[in-house]
Write a protein that holds these residues in place. Structure first.
Motif, PDB file in Angstrom:
ATOM      1  N   UNK A 105      36.418 -20.650  -0.032  1.00  0.00           N
ATOM      2  CA  UNK A 105      36.101 -20.800  -1.455  1.00  0.00           C
ATOM      3  C   UNK A 105      34.642 -21.202  -1.567  1.00  0.00           C
ATOM      4  N   UNK A 106      33.849 -20.368  -2.224  1.00  0.00           N
ATOM      5  CA  UNK A 106      32.403 -20.541  -2.250  1.00  0.00           C
ATOM      6  C   UNK A 106      31.992 -21.356  -3.471  1.00  0.00           C
ATOM      7  N   UNK A 107      31.306 -22.477  -3.271  1.00  0.00           N
ATOM      8  CA  UNK A 107      30.863 -23.269  -4.424  1.00  0.00           C
ATOM      9  C   UNK A 107      29.681 -22.609  -5.108  1.00  0.00           C
ATOM     10  N   UNK A 108      29.639 -22.725  -6.406  1.00  0.00           N
ATOM     11  CA  UNK A 108      28.494 -22.207  -7.143  1.00  0.00           C
ATOM     12  C   UNK A 108      27.410 -23.273  -7.159  1.00  0.00           C
ATOM     13  N   UNK A 109      26.189 -22.859  -6.873  1.00  0.00           N
ATOM     14  CA  UNK A 109      25.094 -23.820  -6.819  1.00  0.00           C
ATOM     15  C   UNK A 109      24.917 -24.529  -8.159  1.00  0.00           C
ATOM     16  N   UNK A 110      25.185 -23.806  -9.249  1.00  0.00           N
ATOM     17  CA  UNK A 110      25.079 -24.365 -10.588  1.00  0.00           C
ATOM     18  C   UNK A 110      26.317 -23.978 -11.370  1.00  0.00           C
ATOM     19  N   UNK A 111      26.920 -24.938 -12.039  1.00  0.00           N
ATOM     20  CA  UNK A 111      28.120 -24.646 -12.798  1.00  0.00           C
ATOM     21  C   UNK A 111      27.844 -23.737 -13.983  1.00  0.00           C
ATOM     22  N   UNK A 112      28.861 -23.012 -14.421  1.00  0.00           N
ATOM     23  CA  UNK A 112      28.747 -22.192 -15.621  1.00  0.00           C
ATOM     24  C   UNK A 112      28.651 -23.095 -16.849  1.00  0.00           C
ATOM     25  N   UNK A 164      36.191 -15.511  -0.172  1.00  0.00           N
ATOM     26  CA  UNK A 164      36.227 -14.529   0.915  1.00  0.00           C
ATOM     27  C   UNK A 164      37.512 -14.782   1.683  1.00  0.00           C
ATOM     28  N   UNK A 165      38.323 -13.749   1.848  1.00  0.00           N
ATOM     29  CA  UNK A 165      39.643 -13.881   2.458  1.00  0.00           C
ATOM     30  C   UNK A 165      39.767 -12.954   3.652  1.00  0.00           C
TER      31      UNK A 165
END
Length: 404
Positions: free
Chosen positions: A159-166, A81-82
């Protein structure tokens, strides 16, 4: 969504926000609908319960969390988000930047939000210290530069962290990997080759690295060293160290170079440096040259060919001479995986390269595999035979002219 014209706060109610904010500031206490109603009615304007609740929610967002940016941070798949001043707010959910309808009332509102987020991380943000980079409590990475240094106003990057990695399979489904490149990167990890994931900002380096770490044998111990905790590998044995900036008094800093040295004492099967951006590259190269197979990290670079120059510049700043840098690099690094954005905004693995030392001792990166310009087919490069030999045929990769 806009504070000026969204369904939460009407244009008329916007004028009441500052009145209520000032009155509540004069009389400190918990932010409740009852106190908001008292403040509104104290201004001489009769209001109903619906108006009170809408203004209360707007104020709550303004003093808790990320304020009007909170709904954007909860959008499915959002990575960034910028905020470019009060009038332009963008988000990225994997298909490039999208202009949203979120607006701030004015520059002061953006500045106030930025300072509150900085304070929540124990950092100072004002005219004497107009920039900040930190990780918020929920893991979101927050960066800001205040106006007038920044134009067209205060700039905020989240920068939004992903709760679970791809997983590798998910990256394949998203088009970041092809079937061939997915087999190839799995083979590289399985062969315990030391590698760097390179690319520009936002190219998906951390995402790919986390996915690859998820394919590591569950019996191995991963020790992660990061400037800001972003890696979320799906692996049962992960321990992590995170750097710490100085506090408001300028004390208490713990840098990446210190953490790399600590990580080496923690019996890592794989040493992972989330982002190599400074003198810690010297310690990483040294570690990879002392039997720590399968080590890896990410590095900002415009192309695979630029990796040597980038490592050289960082290592020189860390006190390592040019000849020593290239000697260590040629011995420590096995593979570079380079990512780039396609014309449609998708992040893709574009090239796999290997280091090659020239007669003068300098190391350059030579292509082993690359994605063709059409984004579907693949092409071999001069280092394909060497890579096939290192992999022993793993992942179905073979030198040119050999059936795969």
């Amino acid at each position: 969504m806009s504070l000026r014209e969204d369904r939460d706060v009407t244009r008329g109610e916007l004028a009441d926000l500052e009145v209520v904010r000032e009155r509540l500031a004069r009389e400190p206490g918990e932010l409740t609908p009852h106190r908001v109603a008292q403040a509104l009615r104290g201004s001489g304007r009769p209001v109903g319960d619906e108006t009170v609740l809408r203004v209360h929610e707007a104020l709550r967002r303004d003093v808790l969390g990320a304020g009007p940016l909170d709904p954007l941070l909860r959008v499915e798949g959002v990575t960034d988000v910028l905020v470019n001043g009060p009038e332009r707010v963008y988000l990225d959910r994997g298909q490039g930047l999208e202009l949203t309808s979120v607006r701030f009332p004015d520059e002061e509102a953006v500045r106030r939000l930025a300072q509150r987020l900085a304070a929540s991380g124990g950092r100072r943000l004002d005219d004497a210290s107009p920039q900040v980079d930190l990780r918020l409590v929920d893991g979101t990475r927050f960066h800001c530069v205040l106006a007038p240094i920044a134009r067209p106003g205060t700039l905020i990057s989240l920068r939004v962290p992903r709760a679970r990695g791809f997983s590798v399979e998910e990256l394949l489904a998203a088009g970041a990997l092809t079937r061939e490149s997915a087999r190839l990167v799995r083979a590289i990890v399985g062969a315990r080759l030391a590698f760097l994931v390179s690319g520009g900002t936002g190219s998906g380096k951390t995402t790919l690295l986390a996915a690859l770490l998820g394919t590591v044998d569950p019996g191995e111990r991963l020790v992660l060293v990061e400037d800001s905790s972003e890696l979320r590998p799906a692996h049962p044995h992960v321990v992590a160290l995170e750097s710490r900036p100085p506090n408001i008094e300028g004390a208490g800093e713990v840098d990446l170079r210190t953490l790399v040295r600590q990580a080496l004492r923690m019996r890592p099967d794989r040493l992972v440096v989330g982002e190599v951006r400074g003198a810690e590259v010297v310690d990483l190269l040294a570690a990879l040259n002392t039997g720590h197979q399968g080590g890896c990290g990410t590095l900002h670079a415009n192309s695979a060919a630029d990796v040597s120059a980038r490592v050289e510049a960082l290592a020189l700043a860390g006190g390592l001479g040019r000849d020593a840098v290239h000697s260590q690099l040629g011995a420590a690094l096995d593979v570079v995986l380079h990512l780039d954005r396609a014309s449609d905004g998708r992040r893709q693995l574009r090239e796999v390269a290997m280091p090659e030392r020239s007669p003068d001792g300098l190391v350059s990166m030579v292509t082993a595999w690359r994605l063709a310009p059409d984004g579907a087919a693949s092409e071999f490069g001069p280092a394909a035979a060497r890579l096939a030999d290192r992999l022993g045929g793993g992942g179905g990769f073979a030198e040119p002219g050999v059936s795969r």
